[in-house]
Design an enzyme around this catalytic site. Structure first.
Site, PDB file in Angstrom:
ATOM      1  N   ASP A 109       0.840  -1.159   0.079  1.00  0.00           N
ATOM      2  CA  ASP A 109       0.133  -0.061   0.080  1.00  0.00           C
ATOM      3  C   ASP A 109       0.821   1.305   0.005  1.00  0.00           C
ATOM      4  O   ASP A 109       0.627   2.239  -0.806  1.00  0.00           O
ATOM      5  CB  ASP A 109      -0.972   0.067   1.236  1.00  0.00           C
ATOM      6  CG  ASP A 109      -1.966  -0.787   1.399  1.00  0.00           C
ATOM      7  OD1 ASP A 109      -2.362  -1.197  -0.044  1.00  0.00           O
ATOM      8  OD2 ASP A 109      -2.487  -1.348   2.091  1.00  0.00           O
TER       9      ASP A 109
ATOM     10  N   ARG B 144       0.272   4.099  17.492  1.00  0.00           N
ATOM     11  CA  ARG B 144      -0.246   5.055  16.364  1.00  0.00           C
ATOM     12  C   ARG B 144      -0.069   6.492  16.834  1.00  0.00           C
ATOM     13  O   ARG B 144       0.420   7.371  16.104  1.00  0.00           O
ATOM     14  CB  ARG B 144      -1.544   5.060  16.046  1.00  0.00           C
ATOM     15  CG  ARG B 144      -1.789   3.646  15.332  1.00  0.00           C
ATOM     16  CD  ARG B 144      -1.143   3.597  13.903  1.00  0.00           C
ATOM     17  NE  ARG B 144      -1.535   2.261  13.083  1.00  0.00           N
ATOM     18  CZ  ARG B 144      -0.718   1.552  12.872  1.00  0.00           C
ATOM     19  NH1 ARG B 144       0.683   1.431  13.129  1.00  0.00           N
ATOM     20  NH2 ARG B 144      -1.059   0.511  11.946  1.00  0.00           N
TER      21      ARG B 144
ATOM     22  N   ASP C  10      -7.112   3.058  13.107  1.00  0.00           N
ATOM     23  CA  ASP C  10      -5.892   3.674  12.951  1.00  0.00           C
ATOM     24  C   ASP C  10      -5.832   4.836  12.217  1.00  0.00           C
ATOM     25  O   ASP C  10      -5.176   6.010  12.635  1.00  0.00           O
ATOM     26  CB  ASP C  10      -4.995   2.707  12.032  1.00  0.00           C
ATOM     27  CG  ASP C  10      -4.493   1.663  13.018  1.00  0.00           C
ATOM     28  OD1 ASP C  10      -4.475   1.809  14.233  1.00  0.00           O
ATOM     29  OD2 ASP C  10      -4.239   0.457  12.393  1.00  0.00           O
TER      30      ASP C  10
ATOM     31  N   SER D  68      -3.505  -9.215   6.819  1.00  0.00           N
ATOM     32  CA  SER D  68      -3.290  -8.037   7.063  1.00  0.00           C
ATOM     33  C   SER D  68      -2.658  -8.021   8.559  1.00  0.00           C
ATOM     34  O   SER D  68      -3.209  -8.235   9.561  1.00  0.00           O
ATOM     35  CB  SER D  68      -4.458  -6.892   6.913  1.00  0.00           C
ATOM     36  OG  SER D  68      -4.167  -5.889   7.673  1.00  0.00           O
TER      37      SER D  68
HETATM   38  N1  ARG Z   1      -7.957  -4.001  16.089  1.00  0.00           N
HETATM   39  C1  ARG Z   1      -6.659  -3.473  16.527  1.00  0.00           C
HETATM   40  C2  ARG Z   1      -6.752  -2.004  16.796  1.00  0.00           C
HETATM   41  O1  ARG Z   1      -7.713  -1.501  16.090  1.00  0.00           O
HETATM   42  C3  ARG Z   1      -5.571  -3.892  15.815  1.00  0.00           C
HETATM   43  C4  ARG Z   1      -5.566  -2.982  14.229  1.00  0.00           C
HETATM   44  C5  ARG Z   1      -4.490  -3.520  13.301  1.00  0.00           C
HETATM   45  N2  ARG Z   1      -4.221  -2.577  12.370  1.00  0.00           N
HETATM   46  C6  ARG Z   1      -3.957  -2.894  11.214  1.00  0.00           C
HETATM   47  N3  ARG Z   1      -3.634  -1.737  10.542  1.00  0.00           N
HETATM   48  N4  ARG Z   1      -3.768  -4.125  10.683  1.00  0.00           N
HETATM   49  O2  ARG Z   1      -6.076  -1.260  17.260  1.00  0.00           O
END
Ligand code: ARG
Length: 424
Positions: free
Chosen positions: A35, A116, A145, A197
């Site tokens: 990406d 993040r 995110d 992912s």
């Molecule tokens: N569900 C978790 C969260 O919202 C993990 C997210 C993982 N992020 C990703 N871009 N694959 O923090």
């Protein structure tokens, strides 16, 4: 495919979204994956802008940062920076989470949610350093995110704009691969099979997508790339002793270690013994309910040890109250509001409680389980002489107990009488 064909016409919804004409130099949060590699090229074409690539090391295992940096330069980045933020992540993000026993939704120790705001804070710093007007990230429009990153940028740097190409472009995985091929973008791990992912750092790893979206589908073995499957874990248990000072983990089996190394070493022991696998249904902040497979060996062991010690040194009233604030802390951080003043106030409370969280906890690891087996603290609100079933002499007056019970149960007894009177 031309860049123009891949973008949906878009009007700005939020004040911090960039108008194409305002975009001159972009700080891209670059992972080296498909990406953000496509994005690195696409932004140059679409916006006729320069791109500075920023890659952040939060302790994700097995990453070769020289390769990532080389790839960014090869794809036309005017600068490519790699920042080792492991110490800051451990000290300023994971430690507060430990003090707050931070777990969201009964199973998720927040590793991504903790990472993040730091990533976005560093993006702001490096955007300013490189004279960028805009920050770009690779989050989709369906996840948490985007909220965490954009809320951070908008809060810390109102002068900077944001673009989130994945939210707008019309490319799926196939189209991205085609775009990558046409533009000479190397594809890591081949293009044949849709990968899970993945997101990971020092504090854990998540997998999403493919069969994980089918709630009825028990985990395929290949999803576990970090933790040993419990059925393959050693037949011999291993007991680890964790030392804490003021709520901060400081030692493993009596050996004092820096935070990053301690977290890594504890994680490694969990990995060997199959500890920290979580199959989690989660309420995202944007309303979606999703499933995540988590591998969180270090967090499982350290959070358990910390909570155990905290309960030992706390009074019944402290122990009844703090979980309410712990939950609020986890929710706030999950929801992307790291910079919200309430977190600062909650942290002040967490710090205060944790002043006395000093001592050691022994945890036995065995085939996927982590069980607390020993505790010790100079601050324990515990006196073996008082608690014993043997006679405790004059320290605890059993003769005083009936008086306590009479008064303690007074309102319950009165209410019972009233109800019986009304009912009869
Ligand atoms: N569900 C978790 C969260 O919202 C993990 C997210 C993982 N992020 C990703 N871009 N694959 O923090």
């Amino acid at each position: 495919m031309d860049a123009a064909e891949t973008r949906t016409p878009h009007t700005r919804t939020a004040s911090y979204e960039a108008e194409p004409s305002e975009v001159g130099r972009v700080l891209l949060l670059y992972s080296g994956g498909l990406d953000t590699s496509v994005m690195l090229k696409w932004i140059q074409d679409e916006y006729e802008a320069e791109v500075v690539a920023l890659t952040i090391n939060l302790g994700q295992p097995g990453e070769d940062y020289d390769v990532v940096k080389g790839k960014a330069t090869q794809l036309g980045a005017v600068a490519a920076e790699v920042v080792d933020a492991r110490e800051e992540f451990a000290g300023d993000f994971v430690v507060p989470a430990i003090k707050a026993n931070a777990i969201y939704g009964l199973g998720y120790p927040l590793f991504t949610a903790l990472g993040r705001p730091l990533i976005a804070k560093l993006a702001v710093e490096y955007a300013r350093k490189h004279g960028c007007d805009t920050i770009a990230h690779g989050c989709t429009g369906k996840g948490n995110d985007q909220v965490r990153i954009e809320a951070t940028v908008a809060t810390l740097a109102p002068e900077l704009k944001v673009i989130a190409p994945v939210r707008g472009w019309q490319m799926g995985r196939e189209e991205e691969i085609e775009y990558a091929r046409k533009n000479g973008i190397p594809i890591k791990g081949g293009a044949e099979r849709t990968p899970y992912s993945i997101d990971d750092n020092l504090w854990g790893r998540s997998s999403e997508g493919r069969w994980i979206e089918d709630l009825d589908h028990a985990p395929d073995d290949d999803v576990f790339q970090l933790v040993t499957r419990p059925e393959l874990a050693p037949d011999e248990p291993r007991t680890v002793e964790l030392g804490f000072e003021g709520g901060v983990p400081v030692s493993l089996d009596g050996e004092r270690l820096g935070l990053v190394e301690l977290i890594e070493r504890v994680g490694q022991l969990g990995i060997e013994h199959g500890v920290g696998i979580v199959d989690h249904i989660e309420d995202r902040i944007v309303g979606l309910k999703v499933r995540d497979i988590y591998e969180v060996p270090a967090a499982t062991i350290l959070l358990q040890a910390h909570a155990e010690l905290e309960r030992l040194v706390g009074t019944i009233h402290e122990n009844q109250f703090k979980p309410q604030l712990d939950r609020q802390w986890a929710y706030l951080v999950y929801a992307g509001l790291w910079w919200e003043p309430l977190r600062g106030h909650l942290d002040a409370y967490m710090d205060s409680v944790n002043e006395s969280v000093t001592g050691t906890v022994g945890i036995k690891l065995f085939k996927g389980h982590a069980r607390t087996v020993t505790r010790s603290s100079p601050n324990a609100v515990y006196d073996a002489a008082l608690a014993t079933f043997e006679t405790s002499g004059g320290l605890f007056s059993q003769q005083a107990s009936p008086g306590f019970i009479e008064i303690w149960s007074l309102q319950s007894r009165m209410a019972q009488r009233v109800r019986e009177g009304n009912g009869g």
